[in-house]
Design a protein around this motif. Structure first.
Motif, PDB file in Angstrom:
ATOM      1  N   PHE A 197       0.816  -1.203   0.000  1.00  0.00           N
ATOM      2  CA  PHE A 197       0.000   0.000   0.000  1.00  0.00           C
ATOM      3  C   PHE A 197       0.848   1.250   0.000  1.00  0.00           C
ATOM      4  O   PHE A 197       0.544   2.233  -0.671  1.00  0.00           O
ATOM      5  N   GLN A 198       1.949   1.216   0.767  1.00  0.00           N
ATOM      6  CA  GLN A 198       2.751   2.434   0.837  1.00  0.00           C
ATOM      7  C   GLN A 198       3.473   2.681  -0.478  1.00  0.00           C
ATOM      8  O   GLN A 198       3.640   3.823  -0.897  1.00  0.00           O
ATOM      9  N   LEU A 199       3.879   1.593  -1.163  1.00  0.00           N
ATOM     10  CA  LEU A 199       4.478   1.792  -2.477  1.00  0.00           C
ATOM     11  C   LEU A 199       3.479   2.413  -3.435  1.00  0.00           C
ATOM     12  O   LEU A 199       3.807   3.280  -4.230  1.00  0.00           O
ATOM     13  N   LYS A 200       2.211   1.942  -3.353  1.00  0.00           N
ATOM     14  CA  LYS A 200       1.208   2.487  -4.260  1.00  0.00           C
ATOM     15  C   LYS A 200       0.949   3.951  -3.990  1.00  0.00           C
ATOM     16  O   LYS A 200       0.874   4.760  -4.901  1.00  0.00           O
ATOM     17  N   ILE A 201       0.804   4.294  -2.728  1.00  0.00           N
ATOM     18  CA  ILE A 201       0.425   5.667  -2.421  1.00  0.00           C
ATOM     19  C   ILE A 201       1.597   6.609  -2.634  1.00  0.00           C
ATOM     20  O   ILE A 201       1.407   7.778  -2.975  1.00  0.00           O
ATOM     21  N   SER A 202       2.828   6.115  -2.460  1.00  0.00           N
ATOM     22  CA  SER A 202       3.964   7.016  -2.652  1.00  0.00           C
ATOM     23  C   SER A 202       4.093   7.432  -4.095  1.00  0.00           C
ATOM     24  O   SER A 202       4.780   8.396  -4.403  1.00  0.00           O
ATOM     25  N   LYS A 203       3.427   6.692  -5.023  1.00  0.00           N
ATOM     26  CA  LYS A 203       3.527   7.069  -6.427  1.00  0.00           C
ATOM     27  C   LYS A 203       2.497   8.116  -6.816  1.00  0.00           C
ATOM     28  O   LYS A 203       2.464   8.551  -7.950  1.00  0.00           O
ATOM     29  N   HIS A 204       1.623   8.503  -5.878  1.00  0.00           N
ATOM     30  CA  HIS A 204       0.630   9.519  -6.227  1.00  0.00           C
ATOM     31  C   HIS A 204       1.318  10.855  -6.417  1.00  0.00           C
ATOM     32  O   HIS A 204       2.193  11.228  -5.641  1.00  0.00           O
ATOM     33  N   ASN A 205       0.900  11.578  -7.455  1.00  0.00           N
ATOM     34  CA  ASN A 205       1.422  12.924  -7.664  1.00  0.00           C
ATOM     35  C   ASN A 205       0.386  13.932  -7.233  1.00  0.00           C
ATOM     36  O   ASN A 205      -0.761  13.852  -7.632  1.00  0.00           O
ATOM     37  N   PHE A 206       0.814  14.853  -6.408  1.00  0.00           N
ATOM     38  CA  PHE A 206      -0.102  15.919  -6.031  1.00  0.00           C
ATOM     39  C   PHE A 206       0.386  17.191  -6.701  1.00  0.00           C
ATOM     40  O   PHE A 206       1.398  17.758  -6.321  1.00  0.00           O
ATOM     41  N   TYR A 207      -0.341  17.590  -7.718  1.00  0.00           N
ATOM     42  CA  TYR A 207       0.117  18.721  -8.519  1.00  0.00           C
ATOM     43  C   TYR A 207      -0.277  20.023  -7.863  1.00  0.00           C
ATOM     44  O   TYR A 207      -1.264  20.111  -7.157  1.00  0.00           O
TER      45      TYR A 207
END
Lengths: 66, 226
Positions: free
Chosen positions: A24-34
């Motif tokens: 889960f942490q790998l997935k969420i760390s890939k989120h980009n917040f522009y």
């Protein structure tokens, strides 16, 4: 109560560690917040011409003590 | 009747192989990663919701507390998705297992408390004695506060387990009752209605996660860092 049967506890905890802490942490760390797009100022920035960055006496010939 | 009732909470194993690992990993399939600049609607929606939740939850903390954002956001996603998937018929809900909830609660609580002790020793020790207690009461109050501190992870784990388990059990029971009452059709309509309401209320399993992460977050973190 089957939840208190400790034989499966290790499996449960390990699979939870894997999912929660790694996947889960790998997935969420890939989120980009522009950032929202902002207007940049259209005023032209004044570029320093090379002879203006360094001032020397010869630029003001009328002030020379000649 | 007892055996049958608790049968859905037995950890699923196939021939000694842990099927439960696949079940625990399944919700992560529902959150696809995408490295594109502009994602599809599904991913955009998820990222937007996560951003909303993280702003709501992490804005109370100072920058040191905000380093926990990744951990807490994956926590809320994990528990939320697991609980919601457990509402499907015949599914296994990993959060009903006390083992897993203890495994989540104890490390996170311990991490917060130890951070508080290491960085702000005096402040965290001072939490054991509320302001303005009369002098004779001090020893007893310190004991009580210590007990209440150590009960926090247990309460977190047992709260989640008990709530989800109880909800699932109720659904089983009432569904079974409805089925048995079908032949006496007068009361069937009423019982089916109760099942519907109960399921809706159980959709607030999502509120349970909110309760989990929020409780974890607010009480432990503000306590230890501020």
């Amino acid at each position: 109560m089957p939840q208190l049967d400790t034989s499966t506890w290790l499996t449960m905890i390990l699979s939870m560690f894997l999912t929660l802490f790694i996947i889960f942490q790998l997935k969420i760390s890939k989120h980009n917040f522009y950032y929202n797009p902002e207007l940049t100022s259209t005023k032209m920035l004044k570029q320093n011409t090379p002879w203006e960055t360094k001032w020397t006496k010869i630029y003001l010939p009328l002030s020379l003590p000649l | 009747m007892n055996e049958n009732l608790f049968a859905s909470f037995i950890t699923p194993m196939i021939l000694g192989l842990p099927l439960v690992t696949l079940i625990v990993l399944f919700p992560s399939l529902l959150f696809p990663t995408s490295n594109r600049l502009v994602n599809n609607r599904f991913v955009t929606l998820q990222q937007w919701m996560l951003q909303l939740v993280s702003k709501q939850m992490m804005s109370i903390h100072n920058p040191k507390g905000q380093t926990w954002t990744l951990m807490l956001m994956s926590l809320i996603l994990f528990i939320g998705s697991t609980n919601l998937l457990g509402l499907l018929p015949h599914s296994f809900t990993p959060t009903t297992q006390l083992s897993m909830n203890l495994g989540m609660a104890i490390p996170l609580w311990a991490g917060a408390v130890i951070t508080g002790f290491r960085n702000k020793t005096k402040t965290s020790l001072a939490h054991f004695l509320p302001q303005g207690t009369p002098t004779p009461l001090i020893p007893m109050l310190v004991i009580i506060e210590t007990i209440s501190l150590f009960i926090q992870p247990m309460a977190l784990a047992v709260r989640l387990t008990a709530n989800i388990t109880a909800g699932h059990l109720l659904i089983h029971l009432i569904g079974g009752a409805t089925l048995a009452l079908m032949s006496i059709s007068a009361t069937t309509a009423l019982i089916t209605f109760i099942i519907l309401i109960l399921l809706t209320i159980l959709e607030f399993a999502v509120a349970m996660i909110q309760a989990y992460v929020f409780t974890l977050l607010v009480s432990l973190y503000l306590h230890d860092n501020t």
